[in-house]
Design a protein around this motif. Structure first.
Motif, mmCIF file in Angstrom:
data_model
loop_
_atom_site.group_PDB
_atom_site.id
_atom_site.type_symbol
_atom_site.label_atom_id
_atom_site.label_comp_id
_atom_site.label_asym_id
_atom_site.label_seq_id
_atom_site.Cartn_x
_atom_site.Cartn_y
_atom_site.Cartn_z
ATOM 1 N N GLU A 86 35.409 11.836 -42.243
ATOM 2 C CA GLU A 86 34.228 12.750 -42.296
ATOM 3 C C GLU A 86 33.142 12.168 -43.519
ATOM 4 O OE1 GLU A 86 35.576 16.585 -42.826
ATOM 5 O OE2 GLU A 86 36.771 16.447 -40.891
ATOM 6 N N ILE A 87 33.390 11.235 -44.001
ATOM 7 C CA ILE A 87 32.597 10.838 -45.271
ATOM 8 C C ILE A 87 31.251 10.527 -45.222
ATOM 9 C CG2 ILE A 87 33.191 8.411 -45.313
ATOM 10 C CD1 ILE A 87 33.794 8.501 -48.508
ATOM 11 N N THR A 88 30.305 10.914 -45.831
ATOM 12 C CA THR A 88 29.101 10.680 -45.567
ATOM 13 C C THR A 88 28.518 9.374 -46.563
ATOM 14 O OG1 THR A 88 28.414 11.756 -47.762
ATOM 15 C CG2 THR A 88 28.422 13.060 -45.841
ATOM 16 N N ALA A 89 27.592 8.659 -46.144
ATOM 17 C CA ALA A 89 27.011 7.673 -46.858
ATOM 18 C C ALA A 89 26.881 7.488 -48.177
ATOM 19 C CB ALA A 89 25.447 7.093 -46.128
ATOM 20 N N LYS A 90 26.440 8.723 -48.789
ATOM 21 C CA LYS A 90 26.462 8.861 -50.225
ATOM 22 C C LYS A 90 28.029 8.865 -50.971
ATOM 23 C CE LYS A 90 24.833 12.031 -53.886
ATOM 24 N NZ LYS A 90 24.179 13.214 -54.244
ATOM 25 N N GLY A 91 28.997 9.663 -50.157
ATOM 26 C CA GLY A 91 30.270 9.736 -50.450
ATOM 27 C C GLY A 91 30.949 8.356 -50.439
ATOM 28 N N LEU A 92 30.614 7.588 -49.358
ATOM 29 C CA LEU A 92 31.231 6.160 -48.954
ATOM 30 C C LEU A 92 30.605 5.212 -50.027
ATOM 31 C CD1 LEU A 92 32.720 4.343 -47.387
ATOM 32 C CD2 LEU A 92 30.789 3.668 -46.158
ATOM 33 N N LYS A 93 29.343 5.577 -50.825
ATOM 34 C CA LYS A 93 29.000 4.603 -52.008
ATOM 35 C C LYS A 93 29.697 4.985 -53.152
ATOM 36 C CE LYS A 93 24.876 3.407 -54.833
ATOM 37 N NZ LYS A 93 23.508 3.711 -54.960
ATOM 38 N N ASP A 94 30.017 6.307 -53.527
ATOM 39 C CA ASP A 94 31.001 6.714 -54.506
ATOM 40 C C ASP A 94 32.615 6.115 -54.292
ATOM 41 O OD1 ASP A 94 31.719 8.478 -56.965
ATOM 42 O OD2 ASP A 94 33.172 9.110 -55.453
ATOM 43 N N TYR A 95 33.051 6.047 -53.090
ATOM 44 C CA TYR A 95 34.369 5.722 -52.794
ATOM 45 C C TYR A 95 34.373 4.287 -53.016
ATOM 46 C CZ TYR A 95 38.735 4.986 -50.314
ATOM 47 O OH TYR A 95 40.133 4.877 -50.011
ATOM 48 N N ARG A 96 33.216 3.495 -52.663
ATOM 49 C CA ARG A 96 33.445 1.927 -52.913
ATOM 50 C C ARG A 96 33.488 1.746 -54.389
ATOM 51 N NH1 ARG A 96 34.419 1.403 -48.428
ATOM 52 N NH2 ARG A 96 33.254 0.669 -46.583
ATOM 53 N N SER A 97 33.146 2.449 -55.238
ATOM 54 C CA SER A 97 33.212 2.250 -56.553
ATOM 55 C C SER A 97 34.590 2.416 -57.041
ATOM 56 C CB SER A 97 32.270 2.889 -57.611
ATOM 57 O OG SER A 97 32.453 4.321 -57.291
ATOM 58 N N ARG A 98 35.320 3.444 -56.434
ATOM 59 C CA ARG A 98 36.690 3.795 -56.697
ATOM 60 C C ARG A 98 37.907 3.378 -56.069
ATOM 61 N NH1 ARG A 98 36.270 9.400 -59.075
ATOM 62 N NH2 ARG A 98 34.097 9.909 -59.320
ATOM 63 N N SER A 99 37.412 2.367 -55.067
ATOM 64 C CA SER A 99 38.518 1.517 -54.157
ATOM 65 C C SER A 99 38.011 0.303 -54.160
ATOM 66 C CB SER A 99 39.050 2.299 -52.899
ATOM 67 O OG SER A 99 37.920 2.534 -52.163
ATOM 68 N N GLN A 100 38.840 -0.871 -54.127
ATOM 69 C CA GLN A 100 38.366 -2.167 -54.168
ATOM 70 C C GLN A 100 39.477 -2.955 -53.413
ATOM 71 O OE1 GLN A 100 35.449 -4.137 -55.038
ATOM 72 N NE2 GLN A 100 34.722 -1.664 -55.302
ATOM 73 N N LEU A 101 39.224 -4.298 -52.850
ATOM 74 C CA LEU A 101 39.898 -4.877 -52.444
ATOM 75 C C LEU A 101 40.004 -6.263 -53.042
ATOM 76 C CD1 LEU A 101 41.801 -5.858 -49.770
ATOM 77 C CD2 LEU A 101 39.537 -6.427 -48.655
ATOM 78 N N ILE A 102 41.268 -6.868 -53.261
ATOM 79 C CA ILE A 102 41.455 -8.369 -53.726
ATOM 80 C C ILE A 102 41.760 -9.141 -52.691
ATOM 81 C CG2 ILE A 102 42.761 -9.865 -55.116
ATOM 82 C CD1 ILE A 102 43.283 -7.668 -57.125
ATOM 83 N N PHE A 103 41.012 -10.234 -52.058
ATOM 84 C CA PHE A 103 41.033 -10.860 -50.760
ATOM 85 C C PHE A 103 42.528 -11.958 -51.099
ATOM 86 C CE2 PHE A 103 36.707 -9.515 -50.609
ATOM 87 C CZ PHE A 103 36.771 -9.111 -49.244
#
Length: 338
Positions: A86-103
């Motif tokens: 249910e995440i919003t665009a603003k919430g997704l931007k915050d979540y992107r800074s808190r969760s990351q991927l190492i390829f």
């Protein structure tokens, strides 16, 4: 949701529709099906299985980088809580800074046209996490030092580095935004064995220093045993067993897990040739067998296995297994060696 749980998934499924023929039925790839798991804060959580088992798709779903067909994923680090379905665009931007991927591939993951400084700084600039170039450069130098990169490396381009150095650059880029949750997708699979150990030790040091939570995706159980606190085993999009690492390696309960563990190379001559061979290939995710999905390759499958799909059974020690016959197999030694 417990205060100790960072990521909680319930009945998580990820399906990808395929374009069918003109008159044929539409097919669906069930990459992840009905997965429920909890990842505690500060854990190094391992996810293992054969190629095609859905490990990478599950990791991407927990990052909201793959579409969630059904179920829920909750992230709660104590400061911010997100329901990913249910995440919003603003919430997704915050979540992107808190969760990351190492390829996985350190060669394909880095742009050849950008310097190392620009590669590491890009997340900060895109997400607006720093107010000035000076602040960005300070943060880049700080994280580069933690990842054992020299300042002179920041001016170079990726082609000047080895595979291990490139992976450290990828790690620095993932950590520069100061995330809480990191998915490492086969992050040492493309490296030489000696370099693997160096990168794994680096990840463990950084995890302890920064208090990070890792989901470590791998097909190599020996690597998982080295760094992970808890391990989940996937087969055809489903979790078949999950337990603390020591308990899983000491007393595996699912036949699939036992087969994977038996395939780990050993230096003991007496252990050679004891690997349990799995006959056949993993079934197609578009045409899955009924009942237990492992029953087409399991030497212990009986009628109930071919008819009813087993559910994860929980225990007080945190060991969970999805197998109709696991208790019988653990008690009867003749069946274990069949």
């Amino acid at each position: 949701m417990s205060n100790d749980i960072l990521i909680s998934a319930r009945d998580l499924s990820v399906h990808f529709p395929l374009r069918g023929g003109l008159f044929g039925p539409k097919q669906v790839v069930r990459a992840v099906e009905g997965v429920s798991l909890d990842i505690e804060k500060g854990r190094f959580f391992g996810l293992v299985g054969e190629s095609g088992s859905g490990k990478t798709t599950l990791g991407k779903a927990l990052l909201k980088a793959a579409p969630i067909t059904r179920g829920t994923v909750t992230y709660d680090d104590g400061e911010m809580r997100h329901e990913l379905t249910e995440i919003t665009a603003k919430g997704l931007k915050d979540y992107r800074s808190r969760s990351q991927l190492i390829f996985q591939d350190p060669y394909a993951a880095l742009s050849p046209r950008m310097t190392v400084r620009d590669i590491i700084a890009e997340p900060l600039e895109v997400m607006g996490l720093t107010a000035s170039r000076e602040e960005t450069d300070e943060r880049v130098r700080e994280i580069a030092a933690k990842c054992r990169l020299n300042l002179e490396h920041l001016r170079r381009f990726p082609h000047a580095f080895s595979g291990g150095q490139r992976q450290r650059i990828s790690i620095a880029r993932a950590l520069v935004s100061n995330p809480r949750f990191v998915v490492a997708d086969e992050s040492v699979a493309a490296l030489d064995v000696s370099i693997q150990a160096d990168v794994l030790n680096l990840l463990k040091e950084i995890q302890q220093e920064m208090g990070l939570t890792f989901l470590f995706v791998s097909h190599d159980l020996s690597v998982v045993a080295h760094v992970c606190d808890h391990v989940a085993v996937m087969y055809l999009g489903r979790l078949v067993e999950t337990a603390p690492t020591r308990e899983l390696f000491a007393a595996p309960r699912h036949p699939y897990t036992k087969a994977l563990l038996s395939a780990i190379p050993s230096l003991d001559p007496d252990d050679r040739g004891k690997a349990q061979k799995l006959e056949g290939e993993i079934p197609s995710p578009t045409n899955q067998p009924p009942g237990c999905k492992f029953q087409t390759r399991c030497p212990f499958a009986i009628d109930i296995c071919r008819r009813d799909e087993p559910k994860l059974e929980h225990s007080s020690t945190g060991h969970e297994v999805a197998c109709h016959r696991w208790k019988e197999l653990m008690d009867d030694r003749s069946l274990q060696t069949a």
